[in-house]
Design an enzyme around this catalytic site. Structure first.
Site, PDB file in Angstrom:
ATOM      1  N   LYS A 156       0.872  -1.089  -0.166  1.00  0.00           N
ATOM      2  CA  LYS A 156       0.102   0.036   0.100  1.00  0.00           C
ATOM      3  C   LYS A 156       0.883   1.413  -0.257  1.00  0.00           C
ATOM      4  O   LYS A 156       0.465   2.445  -0.609  1.00  0.00           O
ATOM      5  CB  LYS A 156      -0.819  -0.016   1.303  1.00  0.00           C
ATOM      6  N   ASP A 184      -5.970   9.337  12.963  1.00  0.00           N
ATOM      7  CA  ASP A 184      -5.835   7.993  12.282  1.00  0.00           C
ATOM      8  C   ASP A 184      -4.532   7.806  12.236  1.00  0.00           C
ATOM      9  O   ASP A 184      -3.755   8.275  11.332  1.00  0.00           O
ATOM     10  CB  ASP A 184      -6.775   7.944  11.036  1.00  0.00           C
TER      11      ASP A 184
END
Lengths: 574, 195
Positions: free
Chosen positions: A70, A193
């Protein structure tokens, strides 16, 4: 019809969830595990291992085991990000067509979306087994600051895995959906986050089933993995100093150290000190394996993690500034992502916000849960539910003649216009009313649907400014960051030479005023321009960001209104 | 915050909704941003804009038209995009100032990039000392007084001085922007809770 699931495709782990009858649950695999490691390994016998089996092979078969894909998905070959990450990967990479980065294993060459597709496919299998029914639709999450190319690549990966992608959703927004919907009244939330590979802060407001993202900012190269790598360096240095062996010469030993680093970090969330024994990092006299014990304390870890946490808080302040809101306007800060399990991160966030952060949901699972909620929102039969009547018969706007240029022919002829009154739905204003403008066309006096007919709504924003490069390498911003998506903006460009046949624009995404410092999305080429004197031909280029944050372009000749051909070329290839 | 009144629901055929969307899309390019969000023709407050946009988004967000025909879906997307522009303009104080001026001049839909450029100029002007923005001696004297008051943190006095400067040079957009910036600092909401 198959079920719709939510997939949190993480840098380190992937989680899948499903929502039905108002209840959302994380789907577990056969062994009851909720996390599917985002690792793919090509076995010598030609099979492909995904998940925990593949993760075990990171140590024994490092060259054929892919992880942290990713971090590189949708990035072009030769960019500093790819070069940097490539140096740290034990597997081989090469340049593929269209400047794509490819990985190489014993089974052949693969694009990065193809590797991610293998993870998604496995996630889909887990979901099908857990639900006992086929799955064909999904919402897939990405970090908020993913650009157009990274989003497209992720969408391609999910398609390749056989899923219809309902939406590419921002991870913090997903978390907000899990926290926000069902909240009483209205509140403002900040979502911190901090995951394995990325950091995002998202500010949003939730009220009456509408989740509105106010601002989002992040760093796509800042995560818990960075902390691991720092520990790794520390261990490697200790090994060199004590045993005179250089572990960096062996990918196997480095993989071992990497696993140990992550293990130490996780242990230190619950313990003051943690210890690992690295087995057989080398062989001494007579082939005796050398073991290396290593101990790390929480204080030491905090010192190593500090620069990264400092960076996250800098991003927080940046997001807050762009939202034009004050920290006191927020009701709570919510922690998402595995790295927020570190007590040190929690302390620092608490100090920054002045109140303890909220962790109601498991930070590893909350993103998948939110994605599953949106999947249900987007597949529900909402609009078939009854809509309420409009307040009164629609008043047809009175239009001055010039306005009729924009009237599509398909619209039914308007009946004679009744004088429409403004609807008193707003609080009286203290400001004096403006003089009525000369040509003030009236909006239709009704809105087409009532919200209750369609259930909850998510209004998301684009995280990065989209612009084109102008003279001198500067950026002319076209769609500013934190603009609601879907969004369409147009720009006019005049030709600069006689009978110019092509118009070329360099499109980029990022916040820097200089184009070279932003991510290039490619070149937008408008072709087949009609011949004209220079400067006489005006081309209106329309930039559309869809709800997934993916760019589409179109162009038209302004004088004739005729569409002209426009397309994006990525890395010089269309 | 009071209780939410119960919502009445009755059955209407979906074509009704489609027809309304088509009616909107037919006029959307000529609507001014206030009319689009159904705000009264006055300078709206941040809260009003936000609330109006939310209502607007509920009506036109393309996610609510996922089961409609492609034509209706495209129409809703177009209307929504225009409403998002309205929100973008009206929720930014500098852009809003410029837009209200344009509206007064009878231009309901100035080109967004021109509006943005003008508002960037305004922001730059607001960062400069007021005296450097004034062109006539009379306005400069007032502006200079405003600068001194700003330096002392006496924003109310600075505002009064700037108003005087603006009165002397009504055409000076940079001075107006400076005044707007001072007013914003003066009336900046602190610790406001969302509704």
């Amino acid at each position: 019809m198959g079920a719709a699931i939510g997939i949190d495709l993480g840098t380190t782990n992937t989680v899948v969830a499903h929502c039905a009858n108002g209840e959302t649950r994380v789907l577990l695999d056969e062994t009851g595990a909720n996390l599917l490691p985002s690792v793919v390994s090509h076995l010598p016998d030609g099979r492909v291992a995904v998940g925990r089996d593949a993760r075990k092979r990171r140590v024994i078969d490092a060259e054929n085991t892919f992880f942290s894909i990713k971090r590189l998905i949708g990035r072009q070959w030769g960019t500093p990000e790819v070069e940097r990450a490539r140096a740290g990967f034990p597997f081989k990479m090469k340049e593929g067509p269209k400047k794509q980065a490819m990985v190489v294993s014993r089974a052949g060459e693969f694009t990065l979306p193809a590797i991610s597709a293998m993870v998604i496919k496995r996630a889909k299998e887990i979901a099908e087994a857990a639900l006992g029914q086929p799955v064909d639709k999904a919402v897939v999450t990405v970090p908020a600051n993913f650009n157009d190319l990274q989003r497209s690549a992720t969408r391609r990966a999910a398609k390749e895995a056989g899923l219809d992608v309902l939406r590419i959703l921002n991870e913090p927004t997903a978390a907000a959906l899990a926290y926000g919907l069902g909240a009483q009244g209205s509140e403002r939330l900040a979502i911190y986050d901090f995951g394995g590979g990325t950091f995002d802060l998202t500010l949003l407001e939730v009220s009456d089933d509408v989740v509105e993202v106010i601002a989002t900012a992040g760093d796509s190269f800042l995560g818990g993995d960075d902390v691991d790598m720092t520990i790794e360096g520390q261990i490697a240095r200790a090994i060199i100093a004590q045993t005179r062996l250089d572990p960096r010469t062996s990918t196997e030993v480095m993989a071992l150290i990497r696993a140990a680093s992550e293990h130490l970090k996780i242990q230190l969330s619950d313990n003051e000190t943690a210890r690992v024994e690295l087995k057989a990092i080398g062989y001494g006299e007579g082939g005796v394996p050398i073991n290396f014990p290593y101990e790390l304390s929480r204080t030491q870890l905090e010192r190593l993690a500090k620069p990264f946490v400092d960076k996250t808080l800098a991003v927080c302040n940046d997001a807050l500034r762009s939202s034009k809101l004050d920290l006191r306007d927020f009701n709570s800060v919510i922690l998402v992502g595995g790295s927020t399990r570190m007590p040190y991160v929690q302390e620092r966030v608490e100090a920054w916000f002045g109140r303890p952060p909220r962790i109601d949901w498991n930070p590893d699972e909350v993103v998948a849960v939110g994605a599953a909620i949106l999947a249900t929102m987007l597949t529900g039969k909402g609009s078939e539910r009854p809509a309420p009547p409009p307040p009164r018969a629609p008043a047809i706007p009175r239009l001055r003649t010039p306005m009729f240029d924009t009237m599509p022919v398909a619209v039914p002829a308007p009946p004679p216009p009744p004088p429409s009154e403004p609807i008193a739905t707003h609080r009286p204003h203290t400001n004096p009313p403006l003089p009525a403008g000369p040509a003030a066309p009236m909006a239709p006096s009704i809105f087409p649907v009532a919200p209750e007919g369609d259930g909850p709504l998510l209004i998301d924003v684009t995280p990065l400014t989209l612009g084109v490069e102008v003279l001198g390498g500067q950026v002319d911003p076209i769609i500013a960051r934190n603009t609601s998506v879907p969004c369409t903006r147009t720009r006019r460009f005049a030709t600069s030479t006689e009978n110019q046949r092509e118009l070329l624009l360099r499109v980029c995404q990022g916040e820097d005023p200089r184009a070279a410092n932003n991510t290039s999305l490619g070149e937008l080429i408008v072709t087949e321009l009609p011949p004209a004197r220079r400067g006489d031909l005006w081309i209106e280029v329309s930039f559309q960001l869809d709800a997934d944050g993916i760019l589409n372009v179109s162009a038209k000749d302004e004088t004739s209104g005729r569409e002209v051909k426009a397309q994006m070329r990525v890395g010089g290839v269309s | 915050m009071g209780t939410v009144p119960p919502r009445k629901i009755s059955i209407r055929p979906p074509q009704d909704r489609d027809r309304t969307v088509l009616r909107w899309v037919a006029v959307i390019d000529s609507l001014d941003y206030l009319a689009m969000l159904r705000l009264p023709r006055a300078i709206p407050s941040d809260d009003d804009v936000r609330r109006a946009y939310r209502t607007f988004a509920r009506a036109f967000h393309p996610d609510h038209y996922r089961n409609s025909s492609p034509e209706i879906r495209a129409a809703a997307a177009k209307v929504f995009s225009a409403g998002a522009d309205a929100y973008h303009v009206l929720s930014d104080p500098m852009l809003r100032l410029r837009y209200m001026k344009s509206l007064e001049a009878g231009v309901a839909r100035p080109r967004l990039e021109e509006l943005e450029r003008a508002s960037r100029d305004d922001a730059r002007a607001a960062a400069q000392p007021a005296a450097s923005l004034a062109k006539t001696p009379a306005a400069r004297a007032a502006a200079d007084r405003a600068d001194k008051m700003i330096a002392l943190g006496e924003l109310a006095y600075a505002k009064a001085a700037l108003e005087e400067a603006c009165k002397r040079e009504p055409e000076n957009a940079a001075l107006a922007a400076k005044l707007q910036a001072v007013e914003r600092r003066l009336y900046a909401p602190r610790g406001g809770k969302p509704r």
